[in-house]
Design a protein around this motif. Structure first.
Motif, PDB file in Angstrom:
ATOM      1  N   TYR A   1    -136.341 -76.657  23.462  1.00 18.41           N
ATOM      2  CA  TYR A   1    -134.981 -76.741  22.934  1.00 18.41           C
ATOM      3  C   TYR A   1    -133.957 -76.567  24.055  1.00 18.41           C
ATOM      4  O   TYR A   1    -133.017 -77.369  24.196  1.00 18.41           O
ATOM      5  CB  TYR A   1    -134.779 -75.688  21.856  1.00 18.41           C
ATOM      6  CG  TYR A   1    -133.334 -75.461  21.481  1.00 18.41           C
ATOM      7  CD1 TYR A   1    -132.657 -76.358  20.669  1.00 18.41           C
ATOM      8  CD2 TYR A   1    -132.646 -74.349  21.964  1.00 18.41           C
ATOM      9  CE1 TYR A   1    -131.330 -76.154  20.343  1.00 18.41           C
ATOM     10  CE2 TYR A   1    -131.319 -74.136  21.639  1.00 18.41           C
ATOM     11  CZ  TYR A   1    -130.661 -75.042  20.827  1.00 18.41           C
ATOM     12  OH  TYR A   1    -129.352 -74.842  20.502  1.00 18.41           O
TER      13      TYR A   1
ATOM     14  N   VAL B   1    -131.249 -79.302  25.578  1.00 17.61           N
ATOM     15  CA  VAL B   1    -129.815 -79.018  25.698  1.00 17.61           C
ATOM     16  C   VAL B   1    -129.348 -79.245  27.129  1.00 17.61           C
ATOM     17  O   VAL B   1    -128.292 -79.868  27.377  1.00 17.61           O
ATOM     18  CB  VAL B   1    -129.527 -77.577  25.239  1.00 17.61           C
ATOM     19  CG1 VAL B   1    -128.071 -77.205  25.533  1.00 17.61           C
ATOM     20  CG2 VAL B   1    -129.812 -77.433  23.760  1.00 17.61           C
TER      21      VAL B   1
ATOM     22  N   VAL C   1    -124.707 -80.913  20.711  1.00 17.87           N
ATOM     23  CA  VAL C   1    -125.707 -79.842  20.705  1.00 17.87           C
ATOM     24  C   VAL C   1    -125.273 -78.697  19.796  1.00 17.87           C
ATOM     25  O   VAL C   1    -126.073 -78.158  19.015  1.00 17.87           O
ATOM     26  CB  VAL C   1    -125.954 -79.344  22.141  1.00 17.87           C
ATOM     27  CG1 VAL C   1    -126.783 -78.070  22.134  1.00 17.87           C
ATOM     28  CG2 VAL C   1    -126.654 -80.416  22.957  1.00 17.87           C
TER      29      VAL C   1
ATOM     30  N   ALA D   1    -125.625 -79.888  16.175  1.00 14.63           N
ATOM     31  CA  ALA D   1    -127.033 -79.993  15.791  1.00 14.63           C
ATOM     32  C   ALA D   1    -127.664 -78.606  15.669  1.00 14.63           C
ATOM     33  O   ALA D   1    -128.447 -78.346  14.736  1.00 14.63           O
ATOM     34  CB  ALA D   1    -127.797 -80.826  16.820  1.00 14.63           C
ATOM     35  N   THR D   2    -127.317 -77.708  16.582  1.00 24.13           N
ATOM     36  CA  THR D   2    -127.857 -76.350  16.504  1.00 24.13           C
ATOM     37  C   THR D   2    -127.361 -75.625  15.266  1.00 24.13           C
ATOM     38  O   THR D   2    -128.128 -74.939  14.571  1.00 24.13           O
ATOM     39  CB  THR D   2    -127.470 -75.562  17.756  1.00 24.13           C
ATOM     40  OG1 THR D   2    -127.944 -76.258  18.919  1.00 24.13           O
ATOM     41  CG2 THR D   2    -128.076 -74.170  17.732  1.00 24.13           C
TER      42      THR D   2
ATOM     43  N   THR E   1    -129.123 -76.949  12.318  1.00 25.00           N
ATOM     44  CA  THR E   1    -130.504 -76.457  12.287  1.00 25.00           C
ATOM     45  C   THR E   1    -130.566 -75.028  11.775  1.00 25.00           C
ATOM     46  O   THR E   1    -131.415 -74.687  10.933  1.00 25.00           O
ATOM     47  CB  THR E   1    -131.118 -76.540  13.690  1.00 25.00           C
ATOM     48  OG1 THR E   1    -131.075 -77.893  14.150  1.00 25.00           O
ATOM     49  CG2 THR E   1    -132.561 -76.060  13.677  1.00 25.00           C
TER      50      THR E   1
ATOM     51  N   TRP F   1    -130.838 -83.676  14.703  1.00 22.07           N
ATOM     52  CA  TRP F   1    -130.981 -83.946  16.135  1.00 22.07           C
ATOM     53  C   TRP F   1    -131.093 -85.430  16.446  1.00 22.07           C
ATOM     54  O   TRP F   1    -131.317 -85.801  17.610  1.00 22.07           O
ATOM     55  CB  TRP F   1    -132.195 -83.215  16.692  1.00 22.07           C
ATOM     56  CG  TRP F   1    -131.973 -81.742  16.794  1.00 22.07           C
ATOM     57  CD1 TRP F   1    -132.288 -80.797  15.873  1.00 22.07           C
ATOM     58  CD2 TRP F   1    -131.345 -81.058  17.870  1.00 22.07           C
ATOM     59  NE1 TRP F   1    -131.905 -79.553  16.297  1.00 22.07           N
ATOM     60  CE2 TRP F   1    -131.326 -79.675  17.533  1.00 22.07           C
ATOM     61  CE3 TRP F   1    -130.796 -81.454  19.090  1.00 22.07           C
ATOM     62  CZ2 TRP F   1    -130.770 -78.718  18.379  1.00 22.07           C
ATOM     63  CZ3 TRP F   1    -130.246 -80.492  19.931  1.00 22.07           C
ATOM     64  CH2 TRP F   1    -130.246 -79.150  19.577  1.00 22.07           C
TER      65      TRP F   1
END
Length: 762
Positions: free
Chosen positions: A341, A345, A360, A363-364, A367, A433
């Protein structure tokens, strides 16, 4: 005339430029050849390939072959793309280092194109520091005011009673998160007001303050989401089930990482770009990401074994096999996933510095939200699965087996839902992602068809389970003697039990067929094959068919029911189990007999309407028959008056009279009509009373007599008996003083006519 070599060179150059420019031309609007050429020359990769081809031509290479090679190279493979990306990253880092060195040299020597105004930089830095301090002071002050609310929410979440623990935790965390977001928003608003009216030029928000405040809002909101998972100071607001020390460690570590990367890239780098040099800002951004990557990997490797042991301990506590396997697998690979991960990034940031960080972060965040919701739902389902479903006392009284069925069906359904949640979480994370386009897949024909079939199958199974529970509960309601219409008859019990079994088989078969048809399997051949198989079984298993047909007619004619005392196939006993094919008989000795209906010719049922106790009682020839009948009647009257048996007697005593003049007795027959199944108990009690009444009246119940005959000799004389007679002495009361003993005794007198050891009569 034009030089042919130059013409060929120009033609090859045109082909090469067109080949290298195809990707750009395919994505951009049409431009002039000069603009296209300028774009290609600005691209370092295309410029390098052009230089390479020109050198090959200079060394005598073939332009057509070079053009073909260039066209082939325009379709890179995955390995080539990875190599190009790695080469590009390395080249960018090298160029950045060179630009940083040149920029620093220009700044130090004063040869920069735009000289730096140090007084302006100092004033801007001072204003920015004031805004930062004011915003942070407001933020911590508001959080201190909200501490009491957080404490009360944590205590309410941990309190016993009320809603389920998971539901209380969700409500408390949601309220705490709302308060936390309000605190961040108030601090952000206060910082804007201070930066606008108190710092710098009044009434104007500077770009520097705006950069920091926007970064503060984004980063603190991310930290607020992080505090939902790791609430180190409030155990009742912690979603992740770990200790306070571990929560504090991970919260502090991740918060540092987010602060370092966020404030560095969103505040420091833009300010360096504006006040110093863009090249220096880009280099600082790269150094920040490299430092964050090294820091993150170090912490992951440091806690690799510790976190693995914690995850394995959680896996051992799980009752769900899939969860246990998944946790064990994740325990062994979590550090690899984390390092990958951070590597992704870092790579995205280096390749796409202009939009990598927002992508990022989004998306993080997606998640974390998706995984968090999945874990919450999974935890809620785990508590629901582990909890025993309890019905009300009234409902349990009416439907005694409903609670057992619910505790068997509902946990299995919830486990299936957990698997669906796991699959949905994986797909949503991949979609966040960009690895999987969930919306496009669902919009496609295959995706919509698959989802529609899964939903249809789920609805079919739910409807079938609900229908079975309803019908089975109604049957049990009818079978329950304390509800419905009261105690059901034996026939109703047998037929309802058989109907319930037949209903279960029919519903299972129909549900299976409908599900197979729904998922696209043609059930026509299955039905035809089942018909052929049934015909073959009918011919090959005639005995089984005979059992079933005979069993159906036995049930239709109500020949016997469960609990009846019957004689079937020469076996007498109680019918304990009755199916469509056989009957289970428990005889008087406790032996269980399973008798197929094909071997049953006659069914003797002792439990229909009434039963008779038929008794035959013998008296001596010298007794009065009328007096004996009176005694029999008196014994019956006493039996009919008893509390234990009077409810079981249905009619007066029937005296058939003398039925036989036997060898040693006169036999009198009587009959007592009794409740079915109680005739044997009534008969046993009546026999006891007959004996007592005969004894009271002195009526003899005869027993066989034996006459000894010694025979006669040839001349008619009696043969010797070879007997020795002994007299037993008596005491003063006239009672025998002792037992007779063999051998001579002085108290005994021998009969003088007896001659011991003689073989002839005197």
């Amino acid at each position: 005339m034009p030089n042919p070599r130059r013409i060929g060179l120009l033609a090859w150059l045109l082909v090469t430029l067109m080949t290298l420019g195809l990707p750009a031309l395919a994505q951009q609007e049409p431009t002039t050849p000069y603009a296209t050429l300028a774009d290609l020359l600005e691209n370092e990769q295309s410029r390098g390939e052009l230089i390479t081809r020109l050198r090959q031509l200079a060394e005598g290479g073939n332009p057509e072959a070079a053009a073909a090679e260039t066209a082939t190279a325009s379709e890179p493979t995955l390995a080539r793309r990875l190599a190009e990306s790695t080469s590009q990253i390395a080249g960018d880092l090298g160029s950045q280092l060179g630009q940083v060195a040149d920029t620093l040299d220009d700044l130090i020597t004063g040869q920069a194109e735009t000289p730096i105004d140090m007084s302006a930089v100092f004033a801007a830095s001072l204003n920015l520091v004031l805004v930062i301090l004011a915003t942070l002071v407001l933020f911590f002050a508001f959080r201190r005011l909200a501490r009491g609310a957080f404490t009360r929410l944590s205590q309410w979440s941990l309190a016993d009673g009320g809603p389920p623990p998971v539901l209380r935790l969700l409500v408390a965390v949601a309220i705490a998160a709302t308060i936390d977001v309000l605190v961040v928003a108030l601090a952000y608003l206060g910082g804007n007001l201070i930066a606008t009216f108190l710092v710098g030029e009044a009434g104007e928000l500077s770009t520097r303050a705006s950069l920091f405040l926007n970064a503060f809002l984004v980063i603190e909101l991310i930290k607020a989401a992080l505090r939902m998972l790791f609430a180190s100071h409030y155990e009742g607001l912690r979603l992740v089930p770990i200790s306070a020390a571990e929560a504090s460690y991970w919260n502090r570590w991740i918060a540092r990482l987010i602060g370092l990367a966020g404030y560095g890239l969103l505040v420091a780098v833009p300010l360096i770009n504006v006040y110093l040099a863009p090249a220096l800002g880009q280099a600082v951004g790269t150094l920040i990401m490299l430092g964050a990557f090294v820091y993150a990997v170090t912490v992951v490797l440091k806690n690799r074994l510790k976190l693995r042991q914690a995850i394995e301990a959680a896996a051992k506590k799980s009752d769900f096999t899939a969860t246990r396997i998944s946790l064990n697998l994740f325990a062994r690979t979590w550090h690899i996933v984390a390092i990958l991960y951070f590597l992704v990034v870092l790579t995205l940031t280096l390749l796409r510095p202009e939009d990598a960080l927002p992508f990022v972060l989004m998306a993080t965040l997606k998640t974390l939200v998706i995984v968090g919701l999945g874990m919450l739902l999974s935890s809620l389902l785990t508590q629901t699965i582990g909890r025993h479903i309890s019905l009300s006392e009234e409902l349990r009284h009416k439907l005694p087996l409903l609670e057992t069925r619910l505790n068997a069906y509902v946990p299995n359904a919830l486990r299936v839902i957990r698997v669906v949640i796991l699959v949905a979480v994986v797909l949503l994370v991949l979609n966040a992602w960009g690895a999987f386009d969930l919306a496009a897949w669902y919009a496609s024909e295959a995706g919509s068809a698959l989802v529609g079939r899964l939903v249809s199958v789920a609805l079919i199974l739910v409807v079938a389970a609900g229908l079975w529970l309803t019908l089975a509960s109604l049957i049990e309601h009818r079978l329950n003697p304390e509800t419905g219409s009261g105690e059901p008859s034996a026939r109703a019990k047998t037929l309802l039990t058989l109907f319930r079994n037949a209903l279960a088989i029919a519903m299972l078969t129909l549900t299976l067929m409908i599900v197979l048809a729904e998922i696209g399997i043609n059930i026509g051949p299955l039905i035809a094959g089942a018909g052929v198989l049934g015909l073959a079984i009918g011919f090959g298993a005639q005995k089984l068919v005979q059992d079933i047909i005979t069993g159906i007619f036995i049930q239709v004619e109500n020949a016997m029911n469960t609990g009846d005392v019957v004689t079937v196939g020469g076996i007498t006993g109680t019918a304990e189990r009755l199916s469509i094919r056989s009957v289970g008989i428990r005889d008087l000795n406790g032996t269980y007999h399973l008798i197929p209906f094909s071997s049953v010719d006659t069914v003797s049922n002792y439990m229909r309407e009434f039963g008779y106790h038929v008794g035959e009682y013998g008296i001596a020839y010298r007794e009065s028959i009328d007096e004996a009948i009176i005694a029999l009647q008196e014994a019956f009257d006493e039996l009919a008056a008893s509390e234990e048996h009077r409810m079981n007697i249905l009619a007066p005593l029937e005296v058939a009279g003398v039925i036989a003049l036997a060898d040693s007795s006169v036999n009198i027959r009587v009959r007592i009509k009794a409740v079915p199944g109680m005739q044997w108990a009534v008969g046993r009690a009546y026999n006891r009373l007959v004996k007592l009444h005969f004894d009271a009246k002195g009526i003899e119940i005869p027993f066989p007599h034996t006459t000894l005959y010694f025979g006669v000799g040839k001349e008619g004389e009696a043969p010797p008996a070879n007997l020795r007679l002994m007299k037993q002495p008596f005491d003063s009361d006239g009672r025998p003083a002792g037992q007779a003993t063999a051998g001579p005794d002085p108290h005994f007198e021998e009969d003088p006519r007896a001659k011991p050891n003689s073989t002839e009569h005197d």
